[in-house]
Write an enzyme that holds these catalytic residues in place. Structure first.
Site, mmCIF file in Angstrom:
data_model
loop_
_atom_site.group_PDB
_atom_site.id
_atom_site.type_symbol
_atom_site.label_atom_id
_atom_site.label_comp_id
_atom_site.label_asym_id
_atom_site.label_seq_id
_atom_site.Cartn_x
_atom_site.Cartn_y
_atom_site.Cartn_z
ATOM 1 N N TRP A 99 0.831 -1.213 0.000
ATOM 2 C CA TRP A 99 0.000 0.000 0.000
ATOM 3 C C TRP A 99 0.858 1.253 0.000
ATOM 4 O O TRP A 99 0.561 2.227 -0.703
ATOM 5 C CB TRP A 99 -0.967 0.002 1.180
ATOM 6 C CG TRP A 99 -1.955 -1.124 1.147
ATOM 7 C CD1 TRP A 99 -2.083 -2.135 2.047
ATOM 8 C CD2 TRP A 99 -2.950 -1.373 0.137
ATOM 9 N NE1 TRP A 99 -3.096 -2.987 1.668
ATOM 10 C CE2 TRP A 99 -3.640 -2.534 0.506
ATOM 11 C CE3 TRP A 99 -3.315 -0.712 -1.050
ATOM 12 C CZ2 TRP A 99 -4.687 -3.078 -0.258
ATOM 13 C CZ3 TRP A 99 -4.360 -1.239 -1.811
ATOM 14 C CH2 TRP A 99 -5.021 -2.403 -1.418
ATOM 15 N N ASP A 166 -1.368 6.946 6.059
ATOM 16 C CA ASP A 166 -2.418 5.998 5.708
ATOM 17 C C ASP A 166 -2.595 5.105 6.939
ATOM 18 O O ASP A 166 -1.715 4.327 7.290
ATOM 19 C CB ASP A 166 -1.980 5.169 4.491
ATOM 20 C CG ASP A 166 -2.987 4.083 4.122
ATOM 21 O OD1 ASP A 166 -4.004 3.936 4.832
ATOM 22 O OD2 ASP A 166 -2.747 3.378 3.119
ATOM 23 N N LYS A 190 -11.951 -1.556 7.595
ATOM 24 C CA LYS A 190 -11.134 -2.345 8.522
ATOM 25 C C LYS A 190 -11.526 -2.053 9.977
ATOM 26 O O LYS A 190 -12.156 -2.871 10.596
ATOM 27 C CB LYS A 190 -9.666 -2.119 8.245
ATOM 28 C CG LYS A 190 -9.237 -2.933 7.026
ATOM 29 C CD LYS A 190 -8.287 -2.251 6.111
ATOM 30 C CE LYS A 190 -8.146 -3.049 4.820
ATOM 31 N NZ LYS A 190 -7.426 -2.317 3.791
HETATM 32 C C1 LIG Z 1 -6.911 -1.876 2.648
HETATM 33 C C2 LIG Z 1 -5.873 -0.836 2.584
HETATM 34 C C3 LIG Z 1 -5.845 0.113 1.544
HETATM 35 C C4 LIG Z 1 -6.807 0.099 0.385
HETATM 36 O O1 LIG Z 1 -8.002 0.605 0.779
HETATM 37 P P1 LIG Z 1 -9.212 0.845 -0.249
HETATM 38 O O2 LIG Z 1 -10.226 1.472 0.648
HETATM 39 O O3 LIG Z 1 -9.602 -0.489 -0.783
HETATM 40 O O4 LIG Z 1 -8.744 1.753 -1.317
HETATM 41 C C5 LIG Z 1 -4.862 1.074 1.594
HETATM 42 N N1 LIG Z 1 -3.972 1.130 2.592
HETATM 43 C C6 LIG Z 1 -3.969 0.227 3.593
HETATM 44 C C7 LIG Z 1 -2.943 0.334 4.673
HETATM 45 C C8 LIG Z 1 -4.914 -0.783 3.613
HETATM 46 O O5 LIG Z 1 -4.911 -1.678 4.603
#
Ligand SMILES: *Cc1c(COP(=O)(O)O)cnc(C)c1O
Length: 353
Positions: A99, A166, A190
């Site tokens: 990511w 993020d 999540k």
């Molecule tokens: C799941 C995840 C993403 C992607 O998220 P989306 O909402 O599907 O775009 C990005 N960064 C991290 C750390 C993730 O766990």
């Protein structure tokens, strides 16, 4: 039978949240309308999104120099929205996984996005330490928890430039000084709720500094001016988010949830370390409290292990396709009883192998 859901995302939510969200699908807060048919401009819905935005700041311990937005497009949209709004000269990125890498690649479409540290060559098993963060960059971007590899920052990098994170897979999972961040974002699916909304918390004074023209939907300032209602938000996803934040507050907030999460993770890691048939993937010092990654020491035992956890009603522990092995995601809503069950399954696996 309700499964014990260890999926990395979309993932488990508290039973109370599922119950309230189901009820709201039929009758949203006594309006006689479903949460998915009510106008997003109705006072009832405006009240919910306002409460959710305020709760997000309250839980993070942030004052009104910050604002919280509910946007769409997932965390992946933030990979480009961040550089769109913040990248003028150069940005720094720390590459700790898939990511983080994707975020950097998107930023590189807008300007200079320098990778100042990467653990790719070591299979992303750890978090880089003592990183020298340049002072001539617009921001530093990190990924606080690496969902796929099971690593997490336990100390933030020292940095004098705005810190962007993020936090999709560990937001609101532990006490943290959120004032260290200038912008954080997290896809909901999540630790925050249903997929379809992305929480963005931004320090307002970092915005409005780039010279490029911003398309409306990409412009944080326009979303702020519109009270996060520039266009139709996902009413259902925002509502579930609101329920999750209320639930989190009722649990005792970050202090209480952090203790519980630490206990759950310790329980599972100690069994993985003890059990001769399993080995943890990530370096011990950087282990994630949210995504526990491990492999089997003998691949011949795979069928037995798979049959045991399936029989026990466990779901979603297959590792990500890019690393293999297993990954047990134990987000805020995961009860300790389900972690204990997985530990029992691991012990039974040892006895039977
Ligand atoms: C799941 C995840 C993403 C992607 O998220 P989306 O909402 O599907 O775009 C990005 N960064 C991290 C750390 C993730 O766990």
């Amino acid at each position: 039978m309700k499964k014990h859901n260890f999926s990395a995302g979309p993932s488990i939510l508290a039973p109370e949240v599922f119950e309230k969200a189901s009820a709201a699908l039929l009758d949203f807060e006594g309006t006689g309308l479903s949460v998915v048919e009510i106008s997003h401009r109705s006072p009832e819905f405006v009240n919910i999104i306002e409460r959710a935005r305020a709760l997000a700041l309250e839980i993070a311990g942030l004052d009104d120099s910050y604002t919280a937005l509910y946007l769409q497009g997932g965390a992946s949209m933030q990979f480009l929205m961040v550089p769109y709004n913040l990248l003028e000269r150069k940005a720094a990125y720390i590459d700790t996984g898939t990511w983080a890498n994707k975020a950097q690649k998107e930023a590189a479409l807008f300007g200079e996005a320098e990778v100042i540290a990467s653990t790719k060559a070591e299979g992303y098993k750890h978090i880089p330490k003592n990183v020298n963060v340049p002072t001539d960059v617009d921001y530093l971007h990190i990924t606080t928890n690496n969902t796929i590899y099971g690593t997490e920052y336990h100390a933030l990098p020292e940095c004098k430039v705005p810190l962007v994170a993020d936090m999709s897979s560990d937001i609101f999972s532990r006490p943290l000084d959120y004032t260290q961040f200038s912008l954080i974002y997290a896809g909901s699916q999540k630790n925050l709720g249903a997929s379809g909304s992305t929480l963005v918390i931004v320090k307002k004074d970092i915005l409005g500094k780039v010279s490029r023209k911003l398309p409306s939907m990409m412009d944080y300032q326009l979303h702020i001016k519109s009270d996060s209602m520039y266009n139709t938000p996902s009413t259902f996803a925002v509502y579930v988010n609101y329920l999750v934040l209320e639930w989190l507050k009722a649990q005792g907030g970050l202090e209480a949830i952090g203790k519980r999460n630490a206990k759950k993770a310790a329980l599972l890691y100690s069994e993985i370390d003890r059990n001769p048939l399993t080995v943890g993937y990530a370096d011990r010092a950087d282990r994630s409290l949210m995504n526990v990654t491990f492999n089997l020491t003998d691949e011949h035992t795979k069928d037995l292990f798979d049959s045991l956890w399936k029989e026990a009603g466990i779901s979603g522990i297959k590792g990500h396709r890019s690393v293999g092995g297993y990954r047990a995601s134990i987000y805020n809503a995961m009860p300790i009883e389900s972690v204990q069950l997985l530990v029992e399954v691991l012990k039974e696996f040892e006895r039977r192998a």
